[in-house]
Write an enzyme that holds these catalytic residues in place. Structure first.
Site, PDB file in Angstrom:
ATOM      1  N   ASN A   9       0.863  -1.184   0.000  1.00 65.30           N
ATOM      2  CA  ASN A   9       0.000   0.000   0.000  1.00 65.30           C
ATOM      3  C   ASN A   9       0.899   1.232   0.000  1.00 65.30           C
ATOM      4  O   ASN A   9       1.460   1.585   1.033  1.00 65.30           O
ATOM      5  CB  ASN A   9      -0.895  -0.054   1.254  1.00 65.30           C
ATOM      6  N   LYS A  11       0.151   4.251  -0.283  1.00 63.08           N
ATOM      7  CA  LYS A  11      -0.479   5.446   0.314  1.00 63.08           C
ATOM      8  C   LYS A  11      -0.214   6.674  -0.570  1.00 63.08           C
ATOM      9  O   LYS A  11      -0.185   6.544  -1.787  1.00 63.08           O
ATOM     10  CB  LYS A  11       0.011   5.643   1.756  1.00 63.08           C
ATOM     11  N   HIS A  96      -9.791   1.251   4.611  1.00 60.54           N
ATOM     12  CA  HIS A  96      -8.524   1.436   5.328  1.00 60.54           C
ATOM     13  C   HIS A  96      -8.744   2.421   6.482  1.00 60.54           C
ATOM     14  O   HIS A  96      -9.504   3.379   6.341  1.00 60.54           O
ATOM     15  CB  HIS A  96      -7.443   1.953   4.373  1.00 60.54           C
ATOM     16  N   GLU A  98      -7.107   4.803   7.548  1.00 61.04           N
ATOM     17  CA  GLU A  98      -6.849   6.218   7.213  1.00 61.04           C
ATOM     18  C   GLU A  98      -8.012   6.816   6.428  1.00 61.04           C
ATOM     19  O   GLU A  98      -8.281   8.020   6.524  1.00 61.04           O
ATOM     20  CB  GLU A  98      -5.518   6.325   6.446  1.00 61.04           C
ATOM     21  N   GLU A 168      -5.910  -4.856  10.414  1.00 55.34           N
ATOM     22  CA  GLU A 168      -4.866  -3.865  10.653  1.00 55.34           C
ATOM     23  C   GLU A 168      -5.155  -3.142  11.969  1.00 55.34           C
ATOM     24  O   GLU A 168      -5.934  -2.180  11.992  1.00 55.34           O
ATOM     25  CB  GLU A 168      -4.846  -2.834   9.516  1.00 55.34           C
ATOM     26  N   GLY A 174       2.099   2.203  10.934  1.00 51.25           N
ATOM     27  CA  GLY A 174       3.068   3.286  10.834  1.00 51.25           C
ATOM     28  C   GLY A 174       3.741   3.634  12.155  1.00 51.25           C
ATOM     29  O   GLY A 174       4.407   4.657  12.265  1.00 51.25           O
ATOM     30  N   SER A 214       2.960  -2.153  10.413  1.00 50.35           N
ATOM     31  CA  SER A 214       4.411  -2.224  10.647  1.00 50.35           C
ATOM     32  C   SER A 214       5.021  -3.586  10.304  1.00 50.35           C
ATOM     33  O   SER A 214       5.890  -4.075  11.017  1.00 50.35           O
ATOM     34  CB  SER A 214       4.744  -1.824  12.085  1.00 50.35           C
ATOM     35  N   GLY A 235       2.646  -1.101   4.395  1.00 46.55           N
ATOM     36  CA  GLY A 235       2.707   0.318   4.065  1.00 46.55           C
ATOM     37  C   GLY A 235       4.142   0.749   3.867  1.00 46.55           C
ATOM     38  O   GLY A 235       4.741   0.545   2.810  1.00 46.55           O
TER      39      GLY A 235
END
Ligand code: PGA
Length: 252
Positions: A9, A11, A96, A98, A168, A174, A214, A235
């Protein structure tokens, strides 16, 4: 058996030249990845068409990070499922954390996006996971159930079999904090049970559940070895050839 899927991903990263270089590196190294593992990149919208052309016919699949649920219409800035198919996508992320947090994607929106993706012939990767407060309050199972129920009930078994789940935990995204294999396996087991209750054993046995948060080559070995973990949604570590391929080859 469910083939492992290693998805990157990207992003909101990568300009054209960087994206081309990353894909060139992944394609060059893809032969090291065991043949039964699948590779997927999820670049930003601006790169889909050119990278779609680049990976066409290779073992690297293409997906998008979001979609609009309608096929077309007066939805300024929207990108529809048919447009993503036209760009060469097979997969699309839905829900997701985010998107939920920064763009306000609600349950209704996600319900529609899953259906919009399936209607366009895309395979949705539906993301779900608890935040730190929810984990500390011991509410993980309830949160996962609620997020599952926001978007998935009502799909036919055939439709559900096209969906991939991605667990997730928000506190691991992150942050450099990864779920321990025990925590991840427990959440995946809960999700597998939901699948089985809602859609039957056969569908539950077919649907892949990815872990994300992560993931790095060092922790991927332990995670990918677990019975209910069928791949990784990566990510930060998907933005470099060596780290992405390191995960894709982990434990092989
Ligand atoms: P991360 O992101 O690997 O950088 O934690 C994972 C994701 O958000 O999909």
């Amino acid at each position: 058996m469910r083939p492992l899927l290693i998805a990157g991903n990207w992003k909101m990263h990568m300009l054209r030249e960087e994206g081309q270089a990353l894909v060139a590196g992944i394609l060059a190294g893809a032969a090291q990845v065991p043949a039964e593992r699948e590779l997927l990149i999820l670049p930003p919208f601006t790169l889909l068409v050119e990278l779609g052309a680049r990976v066409a016919g290779s073992r690297v699949d293409l997906g998008a990070q979001d979609l609009h649920w309608e096929e077309s219409g007066a939805f300024t800035s929207g990108i529809s499922g048919p447009m993503l198919r036209d760009a060469g996508c097979r997969y699309v992320l839905v829900g997701h954390s985010e998107r939920r947090e920064h763009f306000g994607d609600s349950g209704v929106v996600l319900w529609n996006k899953v259906r919009g993706a399936l209607k366009a012939g895309l395979r949705p990767i539906y993301c779900l996971g608890e935040n730190l407060d929810q984990r500390e309050a011991d509410r993980t199972a309830d949160v996962l159930a609620a997020q599952f129920n926001e978007a998935l009930p009502g799909l036919s078994r055939e439709e559900m079999a096209q969906v991939t789940l991605a667990y997730e935990p928000v506190w691991a995204i992150g942050t450099g904090r990864t779920a321990t294999p025990e925590i991840a396996q427990e959440a995946h087991r809960l999700l597998r049970r939901r699948l089985s209750e809602g859609f039957g054993e056969e569908v539950a046995a077919r649907v892949r559940i990815l872990y994300g948060g992560s993931v790095k080559s060092e922790n991927a070995v332990g995670l990918l070895a677990l019975p209910d973990i069928d791949g990784a949604l990566v990510g930060g570590a998907s933005l470099r050839v060596e780290s992405f391929l390191g995960i894709a080859t982990a434990g092989a």
